[in-house]
Design a protein around this motif. Sequence first.
Motif, mmCIF file in Angstrom:
data_model
loop_
_atom_site.group_PDB
_atom_site.id
_atom_site.type_symbol
_atom_site.label_atom_id
_atom_site.label_comp_id
_atom_site.label_asym_id
_atom_site.label_seq_id
_atom_site.Cartn_x
_atom_site.Cartn_y
_atom_site.Cartn_z
ATOM 1 N N THR A 377 -34.932 28.871 -71.464
ATOM 2 C CA THR A 377 -35.469 28.842 -70.110
ATOM 3 C C THR A 377 -34.872 29.979 -69.283
ATOM 4 O OG1 THR A 377 -33.780 27.235 -69.444
ATOM 5 C CG2 THR A 377 -35.924 26.372 -70.131
ATOM 6 N N GLN A 378 -35.724 30.756 -68.671
ATOM 7 C CA GLN A 378 -35.300 31.869 -67.839
ATOM 8 C C GLN A 378 -35.886 31.709 -66.440
ATOM 9 O OE1 GLN A 378 -36.917 35.038 -70.300
ATOM 10 N NE2 GLN A 378 -34.902 35.430 -71.188
ATOM 11 N N VAL A 379 -35.319 32.398 -65.483
ATOM 12 C CA VAL A 379 -35.758 32.257 -64.098
ATOM 13 C C VAL A 379 -35.998 33.631 -63.475
ATOM 14 C CG1 VAL A 379 -34.500 30.096 -63.821
ATOM 15 C CG2 VAL A 379 -33.389 32.246 -63.180
ATOM 16 N N VAL A 380 -36.587 33.626 -62.291
ATOM 17 C CA VAL A 380 -36.717 34.831 -61.485
ATOM 18 C C VAL A 380 -35.779 34.685 -60.297
ATOM 19 C CG1 VAL A 380 -39.029 35.409 -62.262
ATOM 20 C CG2 VAL A 380 -38.749 33.839 -60.350
ATOM 21 N N CYS A 381 -35.943 35.522 -59.301
ATOM 22 C CA CYS A 381 -35.018 35.529 -58.168
ATOM 23 C C CYS A 381 -34.926 34.174 -57.486
ATOM 24 C CB CYS A 381 -35.425 36.589 -57.161
ATOM 25 S SG CYS A 381 -37.126 36.433 -56.572
ATOM 26 N N GLU A 382 -36.022 33.426 -57.515
ATOM 27 C CA GLU A 382 -36.017 32.100 -56.893
ATOM 28 C C GLU A 382 -34.977 31.192 -57.528
ATOM 29 O OE1 GLU A 382 -39.096 28.408 -55.948
ATOM 30 O OE2 GLU A 382 -39.763 30.142 -57.105
ATOM 31 N N GLY A 383 -34.867 31.236 -58.858
ATOM 32 C CA GLY A 383 -33.895 30.406 -59.548
ATOM 33 C C GLY A 383 -32.470 30.784 -59.198
ATOM 34 N N TYR A 384 -32.169 32.090 -59.225
ATOM 35 C CA TYR A 384 -30.829 32.557 -58.875
ATOM 36 C C TYR A 384 -30.434 32.128 -57.463
ATOM 37 C CZ TYR A 384 -30.591 35.804 -62.905
ATOM 38 O OH TYR A 384 -30.537 36.364 -64.161
ATOM 39 N N SER A 385 -31.331 32.382 -56.496
ATOM 40 C CA SER A 385 -30.989 32.124 -55.095
ATOM 41 C C SER A 385 -30.920 30.635 -54.772
ATOM 42 C CB SER A 385 -31.987 32.823 -54.165
ATOM 43 O OG SER A 385 -33.313 32.440 -54.454
ATOM 44 N N LYS A 386 -31.840 29.844 -55.345
ATOM 45 C CA LYS A 386 -31.801 28.400 -55.075
ATOM 46 C C LYS A 386 -30.596 27.738 -55.733
ATOM 47 C CE LYS A 386 -36.608 27.499 -53.960
ATOM 48 N NZ LYS A 386 -37.835 26.733 -54.287
ATOM 49 N N ALA A 387 -30.200 28.231 -56.882
ATOM 50 C CA ALA A 387 -29.013 27.691 -57.545
ATOM 51 C C ALA A 387 -27.760 27.981 -56.717
ATOM 52 C CB ALA A 387 -28.875 28.283 -58.943
ATOM 53 N N PHE A 388 -27.660 29.199 -56.200
ATOM 54 C CA PHE A 388 -26.515 29.564 -55.357
ATOM 55 C C PHE A 388 -26.507 28.730 -54.076
ATOM 56 C CE2 PHE A 388 -24.302 32.430 -52.326
ATOM 57 C CZ PHE A 388 -23.090 32.561 -53.005
ATOM 58 N N GLN A 389 -27.680 28.584 -53.450
ATOM 59 C CA GLN A 389 -27.795 27.755 -52.245
ATOM 60 C C GLN A 389 -27.321 26.331 -52.527
ATOM 61 O OE1 GLN A 389 -29.857 28.330 -48.897
ATOM 62 N NE2 GLN A 389 -28.302 26.748 -48.593
ATOM 63 N N TYR A 390 -27.726 25.805 -53.687
ATOM 64 C CA TYR A 390 -27.384 24.428 -54.028
ATOM 65 C C TYR A 390 -25.876 24.239 -54.189
ATOM 66 C CZ TYR A 390 -27.034 20.118 -56.714
ATOM 67 O OH TYR A 390 -26.693 18.862 -57.144
ATOM 68 N N LEU A 391 -25.236 25.120 -54.909
ATOM 69 C CA LEU A 391 -23.792 25.011 -55.103
ATOM 70 C C LEU A 391 -23.050 25.150 -53.779
ATOM 71 C CD1 LEU A 391 -23.366 27.062 -58.404
ATOM 72 C CD2 LEU A 391 -23.524 24.572 -58.133
ATOM 73 N N CYS A 392 -23.532 26.031 -52.924
ATOM 74 C CA CYS A 392 -22.935 26.171 -51.590
ATOM 75 C C CYS A 392 -23.140 24.906 -50.762
ATOM 76 C CB CYS A 392 -23.525 27.375 -50.856
ATOM 77 S SG CYS A 392 -22.993 28.981 -51.492
ATOM 78 N N ASP A 393 -24.335 24.346 -50.833
ATOM 79 C CA ASP A 393 -24.607 23.110 -50.087
ATOM 80 C C ASP A 393 -23.655 21.999 -50.498
ATOM 81 O OD1 ASP A 393 -26.675 24.280 -48.711
ATOM 82 O OD2 ASP A 393 -28.265 23.427 -49.948
ATOM 83 N N LEU A 394 -23.425 21.863 -51.796
ATOM 84 C CA LEU A 394 -22.519 20.817 -52.281
ATOM 85 C C LEU A 394 -21.082 21.064 -51.834
ATOM 86 C CD1 LEU A 394 -23.650 20.089 -55.953
ATOM 87 C CD2 LEU A 394 -24.244 18.856 -53.871
ATOM 88 N N SER A 395 -20.770 22.291 -51.491
ATOM 89 C CA SER A 395 -19.406 22.663 -51.118
ATOM 90 C C SER A 395 -19.235 22.841 -49.616
ATOM 91 C CB SER A 395 -19.023 23.978 -51.829
ATOM 92 O OG SER A 395 -19.219 23.862 -53.221
ATOM 93 N N ASP A 396 -20.263 22.486 -48.841
ATOM 94 C CA ASP A 396 -20.229 22.636 -47.384
ATOM 95 C C ASP A 396 -19.966 24.079 -46.964
ATOM 96 O OD1 ASP A 396 -20.881 20.068 -46.497
ATOM 97 O OD2 ASP A 396 -18.834 19.345 -46.759
#
Length: 599
Positions: A377-396
Motif C-alpha cells: 500500500t502506497q500513498v500520495v501527499c494526502e497520506g503523508y500529511s494526514k498521518a502527520f496531522q493525526y500523530l500531532c493531534d494525539l500529542s496535543d
Amino acid sequence: MYRRKSFISLSLSLVLAAGTLTAPILAADEFTDGMGVESLSNTDQVPSAENGTEQETSSAKNQGKSNADADFNATVFTDGGENKAISGGDIAEFNSADDGITDSNVTDSSITDDTAAGNDFTVTERTIQELPDGSVHVTEKVSLNTDISSNNDELFGEYANQFFYEKDAATASATSIGESVLSGVQQALYEEMKTKVTNIAAKGGSTKFKITSDLGLRWQTSASGARLEKEVSQTFDNLDTDKVLSCLRTDCPYELYWYEKTANTEWSYNYSVSVSGGKRIVRITDLEVSMPVCNGYASDQYRVDASMVNIAKASAANAKQIVNEFKNSSVTEKLVAYKEMICYLTDYNDEAMSDSYADGYGDPWQLIWVFDGDDSTQVVCEGYSKAFQYLCDLSDITCYTVTGDMDGGTGAGPHMWNIVEQDGRYYMADITNSDKGTVGEDGDLFLNTPSYGSVSKGYTYETESGNIYFKYDKDTRDTYGTGANSVLQMTDKAYDVDNNTVKPSKPVISGISNKVAKRLTISWKKSQNAKGYEIYRRAGTTGSYRKVATIKSGNTVRYTNTGLRKGTKYYYRIRAYSYNALGKKVYSGWSAVKNKVSR
C-alpha cells in the motif's frame, strides 16, 4: 524505492539518528500530489391457537415498500368457520374472479409508488409464483430513486476515523431524525435495526436478519381471500419500512458504509389467522430484512467482510503505538520522530500522481495505508500529511493541514502539506517532500522559514535542489483566513528547537450533578500544565455552543451553572488553556461532550 515496513519499538536515539532539523531528514523526483387497519389494543383480545382452532397461513415477500393497492393472492383461508385450502388450479380461477390475474406466474415491471417517506420508490419487478403446496410466493424488487451525495468509500473513511480519533458517542450529532419523525412502532423497528447495523459495521457478518421486537402486528378481521391479502399488505405497508430505512441512513450514515442504497432491499414475513370463540385474529410474524452490501465491502451479496474494519482498527493501534513510544520526548523530538516514522513506513504512489488529483482529496484509505504495515500500500501527499496531522493531534501539538499548488524541483501540481505552530508562529512541514529522494530530504521543507512571499502570493523556500514555491488554494484561504493572525502567515523567525510551550492536556469531564433545581454542577479531572479552563454549553439538541464560564485557575475542577430551565437537557464541553512566551493563550483539545437534564 522499497523499505520494509514493520511496527517495532524504536528508541528515540534510533529515530533521531536518522535526521534532525539540520541533518538529512528526508526530495521527490516527482510530486503532486402506521396502521390503516384497526389493531388490537391489548394482547388479551388475541386468542391463542389450541387444538381444534382453525388456522390459515400465507407468506409474502416484499423488497423495499410493497404497493398498498397491489393484488396479492390468498393461499389458505377460512370461509364460514371451515378450513379450506385452495389448490393450485383454484388459485388461477380465484385470481381471475377477484383480482384480474389469470396466470399463477406473473411478472410485472416498471411499477412506481411515489408515496413513501417523501421519496420515490420504483418497483422494477413483481413476481407472483405458485408453489407446489398451493401457496403463492410474492416478490417485489424495489429500488430507491434518490441522490446519494456520499459514496461508500467516503462513508467508510468517516467510520474509520472513529477508530483513529476515538470519537465519544456524546460528541456525535444530538439530533436524531428517527426519534423525531417515527411513530412508536416504527421507532421499535428503527432501534432494533440501528443496533444490528452498528454491530455489522464493526464486526461484519450477515445483513439478513430477523426482527424480534413486538411491533403489534395483530388485529381482528372478518376479511378472507383477496380482501384479507390486501388487508395484510396494507398493514405491513403502514409500517413504512422505507421511512425507517431513510431515517437510519440519515442518523447512521457512517455505520452504513457497507449498504448498497441503490439496490433492492428485501422484506419478508409470514401471516396467520387464528379462529377461536368466533373471533378471527390476524398475526404478521417472522419479519426479516435483507440489506444488500456494496461490492467493495462484501464477501457476498448479504454479508459484510470485516477485514476492512480490522485493517482500520489495526492501523489506528499501530499509530497510537508510535505516539506512546515518544510520549516522554520534547515537542521538537516528537515532530522529528513522527516525520521519520511516516517516511519509514510508507512510500509515495507515483502511479496515482496526476493533475486531476486536485479534485481527489478525501480518500479514506490514505491515513490507514500509512500505518497498516503492508508493503504493497502506497500513498500520495494526502497520506503523508494526514498521518502527520493525526500523530500531532494525539500529542496535543497544534498542527494544520492545507492544500494548494507546489512548483519547482522536477514539476508542479496540486499538493497537500502541514503547518506547525510554535508560540504563535507558524512553520512549514511538508512530510511528503521530506522523504528520502525528495527535494526536501535535507530538511529544507520541514519547520523552515520561507525566503520570501505572502499568503496571497504564496511562499518560496530554498532547497539544495532549487527554489520550491507553495501557494494556498481558495478553499484553504477561505477556511483559515488571510489576516495578520492567520495560521497561513509563515513566520520569518527561525524555529526554536529548545523552546516549545507545552500545551495543557485535554480535560476529562468526570460527572454532572443535578441535585439542586435549575442548577448543574460540572466536575472534571485536573489537566496537566493548565492555567485555567473555558466551559462551553449547548441547550437542547438544536442550540449552538456558547462560552458560559472562564475558570482562571488550573487547580479548579468544579463549576456550577445556575439559572437553567427545568426539564432542558444541557450539553457541556471544556478546554484547558495556558500561555505561550508571547502571552497568548494556548488551548488543549476539547473534552468529550457530556449532558444532563436540569431539574
